[in-house]
Each structure stands twice: as C-alpha cells, then as structure tokens.
Scaffold this motif. Structure first.
Motif, PDB file in Angstrom:
ATOM      1  N   ASP A 109      33.021  51.748  36.288  1.00 55.64           N
ATOM      2  CA  ASP A 109      34.024  50.793  35.773  1.00 55.64           C
ATOM      3  C   ASP A 109      35.258  51.697  35.111  1.00 55.64           C
ATOM      4  O   ASP A 109      36.122  51.103  34.381  1.00 55.64           O
ATOM      5  CB  ASP A 109      33.712  49.807  34.943  1.00 55.64           C
ATOM      6  CG  ASP A 109      32.786  50.280  33.552  1.00 55.64           C
ATOM      7  OD1 ASP A 109      32.402  51.358  33.609  1.00 55.64           O
ATOM      8  OD2 ASP A 109      32.601  49.363  32.634  1.00 55.64           O
ATOM      9  N   HIS A 166      41.825  55.204  43.440  1.00 56.23           N
ATOM     10  CA  HIS A 166      41.523  54.143  42.320  1.00 56.23           C
ATOM     11  C   HIS A 166      42.304  52.931  42.301  1.00 56.23           C
ATOM     12  O   HIS A 166      43.454  53.006  42.671  1.00 56.23           O
ATOM     13  CB  HIS A 166      41.702  54.545  40.785  1.00 56.23           C
ATOM     14  CG  HIS A 166      40.842  55.816  40.429  1.00 56.23           C
ATOM     15  ND1 HIS A 166      40.841  57.065  40.940  1.00 56.23           N
ATOM     16  CD2 HIS A 166      39.219  55.646  40.214  1.00 56.23           C
ATOM     17  CE1 HIS A 166      39.808  57.961  40.490  1.00 56.23           C
ATOM     18  NE2 HIS A 166      38.884  56.983  40.110  1.00 56.23           N
ATOM     19  N   PHE A 167      41.903  51.741  42.025  1.00 56.72           N
ATOM     20  CA  PHE A 167      42.552  50.479  42.132  1.00 56.72           C
ATOM     21  C   PHE A 167      42.595  49.801  40.590  1.00 56.72           C
ATOM     22  O   PHE A 167      41.395  49.919  40.035  1.00 56.72           O
ATOM     23  CB  PHE A 167      41.602  49.660  42.923  1.00 56.72           C
ATOM     24  CG  PHE A 167      41.864  48.163  42.843  1.00 56.72           C
ATOM     25  CD1 PHE A 167      43.016  47.583  43.781  1.00 56.72           C
ATOM     26  CD2 PHE A 167      41.617  47.060  41.782  1.00 56.72           C
ATOM     27  CE1 PHE A 167      43.645  46.311  43.454  1.00 56.72           C
ATOM     28  CE2 PHE A 167      42.116  45.928  41.850  1.00 56.72           C
ATOM     29  CZ  PHE A 167      43.097  45.468  42.544  1.00 56.72           C
ATOM     30  N   CYS A 188      43.347  46.458  38.391  1.00 50.91           N
ATOM     31  CA  CYS A 188      43.528  45.029  38.552  1.00 50.91           C
ATOM     32  C   CYS A 188      44.720  44.640  37.392  1.00 50.91           C
ATOM     33  O   CYS A 188      44.693  45.100  36.317  1.00 50.91           O
ATOM     34  CB  CYS A 188      42.170  44.118  38.236  1.00 50.91           C
ATOM     35  SG  CYS A 188      42.593  42.307  38.128  1.00 50.91           S
ATOM     36  N   ASP A 235      41.111  46.338  34.663  1.00 52.45           N
ATOM     37  CA  ASP A 235      39.884  46.948  34.941  1.00 52.45           C
ATOM     38  C   ASP A 235      40.291  48.115  36.043  1.00 52.45           C
ATOM     39  O   ASP A 235      41.230  47.937  36.656  1.00 52.45           O
ATOM     40  CB  ASP A 235      38.786  45.978  35.896  1.00 52.45           C
ATOM     41  CG  ASP A 235      37.907  45.530  34.880  1.00 52.45           C
ATOM     42  OD1 ASP A 235      37.939  45.841  33.455  1.00 52.45           O
ATOM     43  OD2 ASP A 235      37.138  44.736  35.225  1.00 52.45           O
ATOM     44  N   LEU A 282      38.771  50.687  39.120  1.00 50.12           N
ATOM     45  CA  LEU A 282      37.627  50.554  40.005  1.00 50.12           C
ATOM     46  C   LEU A 282      37.956  51.775  41.060  1.00 50.12           C
ATOM     47  O   LEU A 282      39.110  52.038  41.262  1.00 50.12           O
ATOM     48  CB  LEU A 282      37.436  49.144  40.650  1.00 50.12           C
ATOM     49  CG  LEU A 282      37.518  48.194  39.678  1.00 50.12           C
ATOM     50  CD1 LEU A 282      37.650  46.790  40.751  1.00 50.12           C
ATOM     51  CD2 LEU A 282      36.133  47.860  38.869  1.00 50.12           C
ATOM     52  N   LEU A 333      38.135  52.824  44.765  1.00 49.31           N
ATOM     53  CA  LEU A 333      38.483  52.186  46.106  1.00 49.31           C
ATOM     54  C   LEU A 333      37.919  52.990  47.251  1.00 49.31           C
ATOM     55  O   LEU A 333      38.086  54.172  47.291  1.00 49.31           O
ATOM     56  CB  LEU A 333      39.766  51.930  46.185  1.00 49.31           C
ATOM     57  CG  LEU A 333      40.197  51.199  47.002  1.00 49.31           C
ATOM     58  CD1 LEU A 333      40.031  49.556  46.849  1.00 49.31           C
ATOM     59  CD2 LEU A 333      41.870  51.279  47.088  1.00 49.31           C
ATOM     60  N   THR A 391      44.811  42.438  42.364  1.00 44.52           N
ATOM     61  CA  THR A 391      43.947  41.551  41.822  1.00 44.52           C
ATOM     62  C   THR A 391      42.491  41.977  42.238  1.00 44.52           C
ATOM     63  O   THR A 391      42.252  41.727  43.234  1.00 44.52           O
ATOM     64  CB  THR A 391      44.227  39.959  41.932  1.00 44.52           C
ATOM     65  OG1 THR A 391      45.643  39.732  41.667  1.00 44.52           O
ATOM     66  CG2 THR A 391      43.442  39.143  40.891  1.00 44.52           C
ATOM     67  N   CYS A 392      41.754  42.002  41.064  1.00 46.81           N
ATOM     68  CA  CYS A 392      40.096  42.261  41.578  1.00 46.81           C
ATOM     69  C   CYS A 392      39.591  40.847  41.839  1.00 46.81           C
ATOM     70  O   CYS A 392      39.826  40.093  41.674  1.00 46.81           O
ATOM     71  CB  CYS A 392      39.438  43.063  40.199  1.00 46.81           C
ATOM     72  SG  CYS A 392      39.044  41.961  38.953  1.00 46.81           S
ATOM     73  N   LYS A 447      36.594  39.733  40.888  1.00 51.59           N
ATOM     74  CA  LYS A 447      36.248  38.975  39.586  1.00 51.59           C
ATOM     75  C   LYS A 447      37.613  38.210  39.186  1.00 51.59           C
ATOM     76  O   LYS A 447      37.221  36.917  39.084  1.00 51.59           O
ATOM     77  CB  LYS A 447      36.029  39.957  38.652  1.00 51.59           C
ATOM     78  CG  LYS A 447      35.657  39.344  37.382  1.00 51.59           C
ATOM     79  CD  LYS A 447      34.924  40.326  36.301  1.00 51.59           C
ATOM     80  CE  LYS A 447      36.339  41.042  35.601  1.00 51.59           C
ATOM     81  NZ  LYS A 447      35.851  42.023  34.769  1.00 51.59           N
ATOM     82  N   CYS A 448      38.842  38.496  39.093  1.00 50.30           N
ATOM     83  CA  CYS A 448      39.612  37.828  38.910  1.00 50.30           C
ATOM     84  C   CYS A 448      40.384  36.723  39.870  1.00 50.30           C
ATOM     85  O   CYS A 448      40.729  35.622  39.521  1.00 50.30           O
ATOM     86  CB  CYS A 448      41.079  38.609  38.310  1.00 50.30           C
ATOM     87  SG  CYS A 448      40.752  39.538  36.954  1.00 50.30           S
TER      88      CYS A 448
END
Length: 128
Positions: free
Chosen positions: A22, A79-80, A82, A87, A89, A91, A121-122, A124-125
């Motif tokens: 994370d 990397h990504f 959100c 966050d 993350l 990729l 947008t991840c 989770k969101c």
C-alpha cells in the motif's frame, strides 16, 4: 562511498516496507516502528527512509499530492493513485515493457527510464 554501518532500525524499516503493497507514508512507517522501538523518533524514520531511498534499497514516490509514499519493491513497475481516498497502489501492467523503445523511436537522445503514474478510483472506493 563509505561503508554503511548496520542499523537494526533501518533494517526493520526496510523489512516493513517489503511486506506492504500500500506504499505507506513516513508517518505510517513511524507509527508501526514505534510498536517495535518505542523510543524511535520521527526524525530517525525520516533519515532512514531518505537514506534507503538514496542508496536504492526502497523507492520514494513523490508528486502524488500530499506526503511522499514509500515502496519496498525497487523493480520497475507502475503506480496508481486513487483520487478519492489517496491510496497509492502497484499497478500490474502487461505489454508496456517496450514503452521506452517506442518513446525513443523519434527521439535522437537516449531514454533510460520512465515514470508513469495512473490516477482514478480504486476498487475499494468504487464499491462504496
């Protein structure tokens, strides 16, 4: 370069980052290191993160807005971030290994690396 003196705290910081996907901030690293080393200072964590980043043991991810994030994986990857929760993350990307070659086709210099960041947008969101 002078030989780097071994530091249990520095090793713990590196090991902590290598277990995470994370990309925590220095504050998150500090809060977790305090559980192991109750007397550790935030300055010690910052200095060790900076040193580990400088010597290539970890990645420092800047320019994601806000605080720097840290990554224990130094292998090339993307990397990504959100834009909803902030966050950062890893990729998983396939078919992008030849990106530097493609970018260099119409460039007379030599490209040795690239840093690509993705935003959105991840999952989770998205599921909220």
């Amino acid at each position: 370069m002078a030989t780097l003196k071994y530091s249990r705290q520095r090793e713990s910081i590196k090991e902590f980052l290598m277990t995470r996907k994370d990309h925590p901030t220095a504050d998150v690293v500090y809060e977790n290191m305090k559980k192991i080393y109750p007397n550790i200072s935030l300055g010690t964590v910052y200095r060790n993160l900076s040193l580990l980043s400088e010597i290539g043991e970890i990645q420092k991810l800047s320019n994601f807005g806000g605080a720097d994030h840290f990554d224990g994986c130094v292998e090339p990857h993307y990397h990504f971030m959100c834009t909803t929760c902030g966050d950062v993350l890893d990729l998983e990307t396939e078919g992008m290994d030849d990106l530097i070659e493609k970018a260099g086709r119409n460039f007379s210099g030599k490209i040795t690396a690239c840093d690509i960041r993705f935003f959105g947008t991840c999952p989770k969101c998205m599921n909220k």
